[in-house]
Design an enzyme around this catalytic site. Sequence first.
Site, PDB file in Angstrom:
ATOM      1  N   GLY A   1      45.355  -6.938  21.353  1.00 26.08           N
ATOM      2  CA  GLY A   1      44.929  -8.316  21.208  1.00 26.08           C
ATOM      3  C   GLY A   1      44.709  -8.637  19.729  1.00 26.08           C
ATOM      4  O   GLY A   1      45.665  -8.896  19.009  1.00 26.08           O
TER       5      GLY A   1
ATOM      6  N   SER B   1      48.485  -1.312  19.708  1.00 26.24           N
ATOM      7  CA  SER B   1      48.467  -2.521  18.893  1.00 26.24           C
ATOM      8  C   SER B   1      47.115  -2.663  18.187  1.00 26.24           C
ATOM      9  O   SER B   1      46.706  -1.762  17.451  1.00 26.24           O
ATOM     10  CB  SER B   1      48.794  -3.730  19.777  1.00 26.24           C
ATOM     11  OG  SER B   1      49.099  -4.861  18.997  1.00 26.24           O
ATOM     12  N   TRP B   2      46.385  -3.776  18.397  1.00 29.79           N
ATOM     13  CA  TRP B   2      45.044  -3.899  17.803  1.00 29.79           C
ATOM     14  C   TRP B   2      44.187  -2.689  18.150  1.00 29.79           C
ATOM     15  O   TRP B   2      43.349  -2.255  17.356  1.00 29.79           O
ATOM     16  CB  TRP B   2      44.364  -5.185  18.275  1.00 29.79           C
ATOM     17  CG  TRP B   2      42.871  -5.116  18.190  1.00 29.79           C
ATOM     18  CD1 TRP B   2      41.990  -4.945  19.225  1.00 29.79           C
ATOM     19  CD2 TRP B   2      42.059  -5.159  17.001  1.00 29.79           C
ATOM     20  NE1 TRP B   2      40.689  -4.887  18.759  1.00 29.79           N
ATOM     21  CE2 TRP B   2      40.706  -5.014  17.394  1.00 29.79           C
ATOM     22  CE3 TRP B   2      42.354  -5.307  15.642  1.00 29.79           C
ATOM     23  CZ2 TRP B   2      39.657  -5.020  16.486  1.00 29.79           C
ATOM     24  CZ3 TRP B   2      41.299  -5.303  14.725  1.00 29.79           C
ATOM     25  CH2 TRP B   2      39.970  -5.167  15.148  1.00 29.79           C
TER      26      TRP B   2
ATOM     27  N   ASP C   1      60.166  -2.442  16.936  1.00 34.78           N
ATOM     28  CA  ASP C   1      58.915  -3.182  17.099  1.00 34.78           C
ATOM     29  C   ASP C   1      58.818  -4.271  16.035  1.00 34.78           C
ATOM     30  O   ASP C   1      58.626  -3.988  14.856  1.00 34.78           O
ATOM     31  CB  ASP C   1      57.734  -2.211  16.987  1.00 34.78           C
ATOM     32  CG  ASP C   1      56.404  -2.823  17.407  1.00 34.78           C
ATOM     33  OD1 ASP C   1      56.287  -4.064  17.368  1.00 34.78           O
ATOM     34  OD2 ASP C   1      55.492  -2.061  17.760  1.00 34.78           O
TER      35      ASP C   1
ATOM     36  N   HIS D   1      57.583  -3.348  20.993  1.00 40.84           N
ATOM     37  CA  HIS D   1      56.128  -3.274  20.874  1.00 40.84           C
ATOM     38  C   HIS D   1      55.422  -2.952  22.192  1.00 40.84           C
ATOM     39  O   HIS D   1      54.338  -2.372  22.180  1.00 40.84           O
ATOM     40  CB  HIS D   1      55.586  -4.600  20.328  1.00 40.84           C
ATOM     41  CG  HIS D   1      54.139  -4.551  19.957  1.00 40.84           C
ATOM     42  ND1 HIS D   1      53.642  -3.727  18.959  1.00 40.84           N
ATOM     43  CD2 HIS D   1      53.055  -5.217  20.456  1.00 40.84           C
ATOM     44  CE1 HIS D   1      52.333  -3.900  18.846  1.00 40.84           C
ATOM     45  NE2 HIS D   1      51.946  -4.779  19.737  1.00 40.84           N
TER      46      HIS D   1
END
Length: 324
Positions: free
Chosen positions: A43, A115-116, A270, A298
């Site tokens: 996120g 990711s985050w 990605d 991703h």
Amino acid sequence: MSPLYPEIEPHAEGMLAVGDGNSLYWEVSGNPDGRPVVALHGGPGSGSSPRVRRFFDPGVYRIILFDQRGCGRSRPHASTAGCDLSVNTTRHLVEDLERLRRHLGVERWFLFGHSWGTTLALTYAQAERERVLGLVLVGVTTTRRSEIDWLYRGLARFFPEDWARFRAGVAADARDGDLIEAYYRLVNDPDPAVCAKAARDWHDWEAASMKVDPAAKPPARWSDPGYLLARTRIITHYFHHNAWLEEGALLRGAAQLGGIPAALVQGRLDLEAPPVTAWELSRVWPDAELHMVASAGHSHADPGLGETVISVTDRFAAEVPVQS
């Protein structure tokens, strides 16, 4: 046959009060006496995904998922009016992780991040090194300004039509400035209709990068306006403040993680987290293995990523001692 472990359900779940009026949803699945692993979602503000449970052998791992402040089943939800995001920062999330660890009676655990979640995992590991058994990071980000600028300006050259619509979502005098700042204001506007449109426009831009794969579809939860609003409010809040991280600090601090086993699983294609960050991290962190997956982007559902993650988690289960 799917390379993932079979679907399982949590055997324990609850809400944990973490202060500032916030309560986090958490759940545990797999072996109650197994090797603890905590999954840090992306996120920021996306909420946890049950699919992540399937990256770990449920007979070996004690699999812990939770929703970070303001999203998923945690409360208050960032889609609600008056939700105080001033107490939703990277430092707060690191402290929340420590509260959750103690609440569940975990001494040391593995970290999985996507990711985050990789930024959060690196921040936590550098703050709480003695609590970390190992890390598996997928789609690596460190939330540097260059990475944020790539997402909300650099990618425009690949998706010019979508970029034009994204720019058109803000006032004309803001279109050549800081679009994160502009959307940050829009999704916190007193008018609910303005907020809803801005959240939808934000996610339409994020969906653009999925077009590289003709079969890709946005997650089902993107059809929920409340989910979109909360996620956009949290993302713009974090990126507007550069995640409260000194520029480049996580790369510089990676050297202190020597001796902790890690795997960086990175899609070569990605677009959202370009491979350069994972490569740079591997250069300064000798114990981090870089696994470049040729055909993946991703999403951790992309071909090859799941298989690579499982090969790592299986090996860590066999090779990494839980007790120091």
